[in-house]
Structure formats: C-alpha cells, structure tokens
Design a protein around this motif. Structure first.
Motif, mmCIF file in Angstrom:
data_model
loop_
_atom_site.group_PDB
_atom_site.id
_atom_site.type_symbol
_atom_site.label_atom_id
_atom_site.label_comp_id
_atom_site.label_asym_id
_atom_site.label_seq_id
_atom_site.Cartn_x
_atom_site.Cartn_y
_atom_site.Cartn_z
ATOM 1 N N ASP A 205 2.047 11.006 13.991
ATOM 2 C CA ASP A 205 1.553 11.999 12.714
ATOM 3 C C ASP A 205 2.561 13.009 12.259
ATOM 4 O OD1 ASP A 205 -1.024 10.775 13.398
ATOM 5 O OD2 ASP A 205 -1.576 12.195 14.783
ATOM 6 N N MET A 206 3.355 13.643 12.992
ATOM 7 C CA MET A 206 4.462 14.449 12.597
ATOM 8 C C MET A 206 5.274 13.950 11.695
ATOM 9 S SD MET A 206 4.883 16.602 16.123
ATOM 10 C CE MET A 206 6.311 17.487 15.473
ATOM 11 N N TRP A 207 5.835 12.566 12.160
ATOM 12 C CA TRP A 207 6.764 12.036 11.314
ATOM 13 C C TRP A 207 5.989 11.108 10.103
ATOM 14 C CZ3 TRP A 207 11.384 11.340 9.597
ATOM 15 C CH2 TRP A 207 11.659 10.254 8.972
ATOM 16 N N ALA A 208 4.834 11.258 9.844
ATOM 17 C CA ALA A 208 4.190 10.696 8.780
ATOM 18 C C ALA A 208 4.440 11.656 7.690
ATOM 19 C CB ALA A 208 2.725 10.334 9.050
ATOM 20 N N VAL A 209 4.102 13.063 8.140
ATOM 21 C CA VAL A 209 4.142 13.831 7.136
ATOM 22 C C VAL A 209 5.884 14.485 6.558
ATOM 23 C CG1 VAL A 209 4.130 16.618 6.791
ATOM 24 C CG2 VAL A 209 2.315 15.179 8.293
ATOM 25 N N ASP A 210 6.736 14.241 7.506
ATOM 26 C CA ASP A 210 8.151 14.325 7.145
ATOM 27 C C ASP A 210 8.528 13.128 6.318
ATOM 28 O OD1 ASP A 210 8.040 16.497 8.852
ATOM 29 O OD2 ASP A 210 9.190 15.885 10.467
ATOM 30 N N ARG A 211 8.067 12.014 6.749
ATOM 31 C CA ARG A 211 8.632 10.659 6.014
ATOM 32 C C ARG A 211 8.092 10.743 4.593
ATOM 33 N NH1 ARG A 211 6.183 7.233 8.988
ATOM 34 N NH2 ARG A 211 4.096 7.224 7.688
ATOM 35 N N GLU A 212 6.783 11.136 4.294
ATOM 36 C CA GLU A 212 6.271 11.155 3.059
ATOM 37 C C GLU A 212 6.897 12.023 2.226
ATOM 38 O OE1 GLU A 212 1.775 11.333 0.618
ATOM 39 O OE2 GLU A 212 2.195 11.203 2.853
ATOM 40 N N ALA A 213 7.186 13.260 2.699
ATOM 41 C CA ALA A 213 8.015 14.273 2.067
ATOM 42 C C ALA A 213 9.155 13.835 1.654
ATOM 43 C CB ALA A 213 8.055 15.457 2.843
ATOM 44 N N LYS A 214 9.962 13.181 2.290
ATOM 45 C CA LYS A 214 11.468 12.726 2.028
ATOM 46 C C LYS A 214 11.334 11.311 1.259
ATOM 47 C CE LYS A 214 15.871 11.908 3.760
ATOM 48 N NZ LYS A 214 16.828 11.727 4.938
ATOM 49 N N PHE A 215 10.561 10.706 1.267
ATOM 50 C CA PHE A 215 10.696 9.059 1.104
ATOM 51 C C PHE A 215 9.492 8.553 0.001
ATOM 52 C CE2 PHE A 215 13.167 8.853 4.827
ATOM 53 C CZ PHE A 215 14.380 8.346 4.290
ATOM 54 N N GLY A 216 8.304 9.470 0.065
ATOM 55 C CA GLY A 216 6.992 9.051 -0.457
ATOM 56 C C GLY A 216 6.415 7.733 0.362
#
Length: 323
Positions: A205-216
């Motif tokens: 869940d935490m990585w999903a937020v970080d990933r979307e912020a950087k890669f969409g």
C-alpha cells in the motif's frame, strides 16, 4: 515444418556457417534443450523468452556461466540459420527484425562469469540460511527508496521468489484481499501462488502511493526506465548486497580468476533463508516444492540439504508416547 526438421535444417545451415560440424552439433544440442523448454515454434521466441530461459538454466538447473554462454550462442546461431532459410524461401515463419538472442546479456543473467568449479563452490557456500535477526538487520539497512527496497527483500524472503520473478511482478499478480502473489514460472503460463502477511500488505500500500507519484499508472509493480519496463534482477541483487554490507553481515566468499568478488549474502540468500525457515517450522517438503517452483521434489531436498536424520526427527516429533 516440425520442430525436429527445423532443428535438423538449422544445424545443417550452421555447419556451413561454422565450417565445423563439432561446433554445429554442440549448438544443436543447446537448441534441442531450448525446444523442450519453449512451448512454441522456436523462431517465434523473443529476447524476453530467451532471457527467462537462460535464467532457468542458471537458477533452476545451476548451469555454469560457460555452459549458459554456449546455450546463448546456440540460440544466436539458430536465428542466423533461420534467416538463411527465410532468405531461401524455406521458412514460413516471420522472423524478428533483430536477432533476439543477441539482445540478452549472459553476464547480467548469470550475475557475472565463473568456471564450473567456481560456480559449484559458490553454490555450496551460498547455501546457508540467515537467522531471522540477520534478515531483519539487512532489511533495516536497505538503501533508498526504502519502501520499495524493503518490499523487494521481504518478497524474496517471505514468498521465496527468485530475483527474476520478484522484479517482473505485475500489479495484476497481487491480490490484496487474499494476501497472495502469483509468480509466473515461464511463458507457458505455469504459475504458483504464495501468501504474504500483513506487514508486506502495508508495504504494498505504501509503495503504491510512492510508485504512482513517480511513475503514474504502470503495469509492473517495480517499474523503471529499463527497456523491460521494470527494474532488473541485478538491481535487486545490488540492493541486497549493499544492505548486507551496511548491516555488517556481508562477507566475500572468494575472488574469481576474472577478479570478480563473490559475496556471501545475495538476493538468492533471502529466498533460501525463507525456505529453510519454513522447513524448520515444519512446513512439509511437498508444500515447499510448490512454493519454490521446483519441478522435482528431489530438487527441493537438495536445495534444503535435507538429510535422513532431519526427516526422522520431524517424523518422531509428530508422535507422542501414547500413539
């Protein structure tokens, strides 16, 4: 054209290209091994398929670097021979514009070079299990991005995934409700499902937020600008080695003739440690075989270094004096 005839025709062409029947026959042997693994017309394979196949030879069959190189060379020549047949109107298969086997880096697949003796020494010495305290120390020392890298390490350890399986996971492979991850073994569609715990779910869940912020929006769980669309197995290995060094649990096994240092703690060490921990916690061999993705239970026995004494102890622990 059948696969047998295709191999025969290609080896005849390779004999002309190589100008030596011994080399052609050696490559032909490698091609036939590939034909038993690849469930389609050989000349339809792309570089992703070949990369997965060479990783299979390295990780599952534990082939030495030089042997894997020979198999890659055989596939390079297979496509060259296929092009020769296509130019002569003797092939009804559309070949790729570029030779896919030439796109695969053998050193990247095998994590460096080494003689068969060095590889065997590496295999034996690397077959040690880190205690839980060392695993946690390693994870606490992962480099940035810490959330992503902790998730990578915990998937390697808890789900016992191969490094190539971890980095190529797609978002569709994760079931957050059932807490399962589906690891695809090969292009044939064979896969296995492994469970993870709440700690890993929170990291997802935490990585999903970080990933979307950087890669969409992305297909892969661990995207990157690499041509494959995701981070490489070598990057995961580097993360683990760096973390182990900072946790002061890293050591050099030996230095190869080419000057390459073999480190004691690698991504594979986490997978192995997870398997050994579950074996020690009384998970049966058949379940571990399935979770590890081994085709034969004897591979699992060898992987865990299972002895008759350890099996006997587990059998006795299941009985009481009243039974």
């Amino acid at each position: 054209m059948s696969e047998t005839n295709l191999c025969d025709d290609c080896v005849a062409v390779m004999e002309r290209i190589e100008q030596t029947s011994d080399s052609a026959r050696q490559y032909n042997s490698a091609i036939r091994v590939f034909s038993r693994w690849y469930d389609d017309c050989l000349l339809t394979a792309d570089n992703v398929d070949i990369d997965a196949y060479l990783r299979h030879l390295t990780d599952d069959r534990e082939y030495a670097y030089d042997t894997v190189t020979t198999h890659r060379s055989g596939l390079v020549r297979l496509f060259k021979a296929g092009q020769f047949l296509a130019d002569a109107d003797r092939l009804a298969v559309d070949l790729p514009a570029e030779n896919p086997a030439q796109k695969v880096d053998t050193k990247a697949v095998t994590d460096g070079s080494g003689t068969k003796k060095e590889r065997e020494l590496d295999r034996r010495k690397d077959r040690h299990a880190l205690p839980k305290s060392d695993v946690e120390a390693l994870i606490e020392n992962v480099p940035t991005p810490t959330v992503r890298n902790e998730l990578l390490c915990r998937l390697s350890y808890q789900c016992m995934l191969r490094r190539g399986e971890v980095v190529s996971l797609k978002q569709s492979d994760i079931d957050g409700n059932d807490l399962t991850v589906r690891a695809e073994v090969s292009k044939t569609g064979e896969s296995r499902t492994v469970r993870f715990n709440g700690k890993v779910k929170r990291l997802f869940d935490m990585w999903a937020v970080d990933r979307e912020a950087k890669f969409g929006e992305t297909e892969y769980l661990f995207p990157s600008d690499h041509r494959d669309g995701h981070i490489t197995p070598e990057r995961l290995n580097t993360v683990v080695k760096m973390a182990a060094k900072d946790a002061e649990i890293q050591d050099t096994l030996y230095t190869t003739a080419h000057g390459h240092e073999r480190q004691k703690v690698t991504a594979h060490t986490l997978r192995h440690s997870g398997a050994v921990r579950r074996w020690q916690n009384d998970v049966d061999l058949r379940t571990l075989q399935k979770a590890l993705g081994h085709s034969k239970i004897t591979t699992t026995e060898d992987y865990l270094d299972v002895s008759d004494d350890s099996v006997g102890e587990k059998m006795l622990s299941g009985w009481t004096d009243d039974d």
